[in-house]
Design a protein around this motif. Structure first.
Motif, PDB file in Angstrom:
ATOM      1  N   ALA A 158       0.875  -1.000   0.321  1.00  0.00           N
ATOM      2  CA  ALA A 158       0.395  -0.054  -0.188  1.00  0.00           C
ATOM      3  C   ALA A 158       0.151   1.010   0.450  1.00  0.00           C
ATOM      4  CB  ALA A 158      -0.996  -0.184   1.019  1.00  0.00           C
ATOM      5  N   LEU A 162       0.827   4.381  -3.008  1.00  0.00           N
ATOM      6  CA  LEU A 162       0.529   5.676  -2.445  1.00  0.00           C
ATOM      7  C   LEU A 162       1.895   6.805  -2.790  1.00  0.00           C
ATOM      8  CD1 LEU A 162      -1.330   6.553   0.667  1.00  0.00           C
ATOM      9  CD2 LEU A 162      -2.476   5.645  -1.510  1.00  0.00           C
ATOM     10  N   TYR A 167      -3.915   6.944  -5.209  1.00  0.00           N
ATOM     11  CA  TYR A 167      -4.422   7.256  -3.824  1.00  0.00           C
ATOM     12  C   TYR A 167      -5.685   7.665  -4.194  1.00  0.00           C
ATOM     13  CZ  TYR A 167      -7.285   8.782   0.442  1.00  0.00           C
ATOM     14  OH  TYR A 167      -7.906   9.724   1.243  1.00  0.00           O
ATOM     15  N   ASP A 168      -5.920   8.494  -4.739  1.00  0.00           N
ATOM     16  CA  ASP A 168      -7.555   8.392  -6.091  1.00  0.00           C
ATOM     17  C   ASP A 168      -8.585   7.313  -6.486  1.00  0.00           C
ATOM     18  OD1 ASP A 168      -7.759  11.782  -3.966  1.00  0.00           O
ATOM     19  OD2 ASP A 168      -6.557  11.852  -6.350  1.00  0.00           O
ATOM     20  N   MET A 171      -9.311   5.459  -3.580  1.00  0.00           N
ATOM     21  CA  MET A 171     -10.935   5.840  -2.614  1.00  0.00           C
ATOM     22  C   MET A 171     -10.942   5.436  -4.062  1.00  0.00           C
ATOM     23  SD  MET A 171      -9.666   5.723  -0.527  1.00  0.00           S
ATOM     24  CE  MET A 171     -11.043   6.575   0.455  1.00  0.00           C
ATOM     25  N   LYS A 193       0.617   8.801   5.369  1.00  0.00           N
ATOM     26  CA  LYS A 193      -0.401   8.905   4.787  1.00  0.00           C
ATOM     27  C   LYS A 193      -0.868   7.187   4.478  1.00  0.00           C
ATOM     28  CE  LYS A 193       3.355   8.340   0.802  1.00  0.00           C
ATOM     29  NZ  LYS A 193       3.494   9.004   0.345  1.00  0.00           N
ATOM     30  N   ILE A 194      -0.363   6.177   4.507  1.00  0.00           N
ATOM     31  CA  ILE A 194      -1.181   5.225   4.835  1.00  0.00           C
ATOM     32  C   ILE A 194      -1.668   4.747   6.238  1.00  0.00           C
ATOM     33  CG2 ILE A 194      -0.666   2.265   5.457  1.00  0.00           C
ATOM     34  CD1 ILE A 194       0.067   3.089   3.072  1.00  0.00           C
ATOM     35  N   GLN A 196      -3.217   7.020   7.442  1.00  0.00           N
ATOM     36  CA  GLN A 196      -4.753   8.096   7.413  1.00  0.00           C
ATOM     37  C   GLN A 196      -6.233   7.378   6.206  1.00  0.00           C
ATOM     38  OE1 GLN A 196      -2.948  11.490   5.838  1.00  0.00           O
ATOM     39  NE2 GLN A 196      -2.842  12.862   6.943  1.00  0.00           N
ATOM     40  N   MET A 197      -5.143   6.418   5.248  1.00  0.00           N
ATOM     41  CA  MET A 197      -5.441   5.852   4.765  1.00  0.00           C
ATOM     42  C   MET A 197      -6.761   4.491   5.522  1.00  0.00           C
ATOM     43  SD  MET A 197      -4.944   4.749   0.559  1.00  0.00           S
ATOM     44  CE  MET A 197      -4.367   3.132   1.639  1.00  0.00           C
ATOM     45  N   LYS A 200      -9.696   5.615   7.268  1.00  0.00           N
ATOM     46  CA  LYS A 200     -10.932   5.771   5.917  1.00  0.00           C
ATOM     47  C   LYS A 200     -11.183   4.661   5.284  1.00  0.00           C
ATOM     48  CE  LYS A 200      -9.738  10.062   4.435  1.00  0.00           C
ATOM     49  NZ  LYS A 200      -9.321  11.038   2.961  1.00  0.00           N
ATOM     50  N   ILE A 201     -10.727   3.075   4.982  1.00  0.00           N
ATOM     51  CA  ILE A 201     -10.853   2.025   4.944  1.00  0.00           C
ATOM     52  C   ILE A 201     -11.563   0.811   5.522  1.00  0.00           C
ATOM     53  CG2 ILE A 201     -10.468   3.515   2.262  1.00  0.00           C
ATOM     54  CD1 ILE A 201      -7.791   1.154   2.359  1.00  0.00           C
TER      55      ILE A 201
END
Length: 417
Positions: A158, A162, A167-168, A171, A193-194, A196-197, A200-201
């Motif tokens: 992952a 990124l 990333y986009d 998502m 950043k990992i 944070q993602m 979200k998921i």
């Protein structure tokens, strides 16, 4: 622990037995039971630890029960590159030999026939889709891919995805899955950043983190303490007498890669560059040229710090100090493979001294500092604690500076002492 001790279906164990897989690796031992429980998972493990089997085996085990819809996509495995997708697909073939599970690899390429084959597999509903983000987005945009019944979403490497700017895409793909989808994320590092993602998921995920391995003892490690403006001069000094057959120079960003590659080409060095602005066919061409020896020096971002299948890289240069110790280990691990010796040299500017000291602390040793060639002038003092708070420290003359422009091999011998 043996695989037979895990609660895996007989059909999966039969495939493992046929492939002579007996003992679990640590990541397999820890991750497989969690995935079998149905929990979301975030796992941090380096390349080469057996993580592909750690996610494929429990997914195959679940799909083999027949409790999932036929003619539907039940699992999506996301991979950053075509090469890794191919490797996962090959392992999938072996592990699923005795399991009635279908799969289709979905990755980029210029072949229209390949695209049609992928379209057919996606339309019919292969159980497992192993895809790169960009190519799956291409198929999704054409309207014939149904991801509404996906039960498992796996993100492999992952952090690398990124870094490559996916990333986009990730998502956007994630929005097509049902809320009940089990999400499994594997990453070699855990930058912000990992995290944070993941928030979200992932839903209340279990976490597994394996300790990062230290670099191989065969790697000769050294560093230059220097000003940023002196880095190109050091490279010129390293290669004035000889250029090793295969060198990787890592830089911190694609912009820096382009700048360094442009400067080295002006020095008449045989250069290739690798970064996320290149498309898949360009990256494959560069890697073929590098493997064949038609390119001596590859200037790259961390896009190639993991997963390069080249055993005779003689020298790794960190043009910039990596942001963390794990990245450093991945980068220099490209050399000294398959019983070969290797050299890793890091250029440390003033503002990078604190990061470099953190790497030394992680390694549990001081890395040898090579004196700058005299023609490059004075070097900054190595004072990481001071340079953490101010960007300009004291000056010192380059102690023991070499009077001749030496090549990398003579300096590496000095570093070994």
């Amino acid at each position: 622990m043996k695989f037979s001790e895990l609660k895996l279906q007989d059909s999966v164990l039969d495939a493992l037995d046929a492939m002579r897989f007996d003992e679990c690796t640590p990541i397999q031992e820890q991750a497989i039971p969690i995935i079998l429980e149905g929990r979301d998972l975030i796992a941090v493990a380096q390349t080469g630890t057996g993580k592909t089997a750690a996610f494929l085996l429990p997914i195959l085990d679940k799909l083999s029960t027949g409790n999932y819809p036929a003619d539907a996509i039940n699992c999506v495995v996301m991979s950053p590159t075509r090469e890794l997708a191919q490797q996962i697909d090959q392992q999938m073939e072996g592990f699923s030999y005795f399991v009635p599970v279908s799969s289709v690899p979905v990755y980029g390429g210029s072949d229209g026939v390949l695209f049609e084959q992928q379209k057919k597999g996606l339309t019919l509903g292969a159980d497992v889709v192993i895809a790169t983000p960009g190519r799956l987005i291409s198929h999704l945009s054409l309207g014939y891919v149904d991801l509404s019944k996906v039960s498992f979403f796996i993100l492999d490497e992952a952090d690398r995805m990124l870094d490559m700017g996916f990333y986009d895409d990730i998502m956007q793909i994630f929005k097509h899955f049902p809320e009940t989808c089990q999400v499994i994320m594997f990453s070699a590092t855990m930058p912000t950043k990992i995290q944070q993602m993941a928030k979200k998921i992932l839903k209340n995920p279990a976490e597994v983190k394996l300790a990062v391995s230290k670099p191989a003892e065969k790697i000769i490690q050294a560093a230059y303490i220097c000003y940023e403006r002196q880095k190109l001069g050091i490279i010129q000094s390293l290669f004035i007498d000889e250029v090793p057959e295969r060198v990787i120079i890592f830089a911190s960003s694609k912009i820096k890669v382009k700048e360094v590659a442009r400067s080295l080409k002006m020095m008449k060095l045989n250069i290739g560059e690798m970064h996320s602005d290149l498309d898949q066919s360009q990256r494959e061409h560069i890697m073929r040229e590098f493997k064949a020896g038609r390119i001596n020096i590859l200037v790259a971002t961390d896009i190639v710090s993991r997963g390069i299948d080249i055993d005779d890289i003689r020298l790794v240069v960190n043009y910039d100090v990596p942001h963390d110790s794990e990245d450093y280990v991945h980068r220099i691990g490209r050399t000294a493979r398959a019983n070969n010796d290797g050299v890793a040299i890091t250029f440390v500017s003033e503002k990078e001294q604190t990061n470099f000291k953190n790497i030394e602390t992680f390694l549990g040793k001081d890395i040898y500092k090579i004196p700058l060639p005299e023609e490059l002038g004075e070097a900054p003092e190595y004072k990481p604690s001071e340079n953490k708070y101010k960007r300009s420290g004291g000056f010192r003359k380059s102690s023991g500076g070499t009077k001749r422009k030496g090549n990398y091999s003579s300096k590496s011998k000095q570093a070994k002492k």
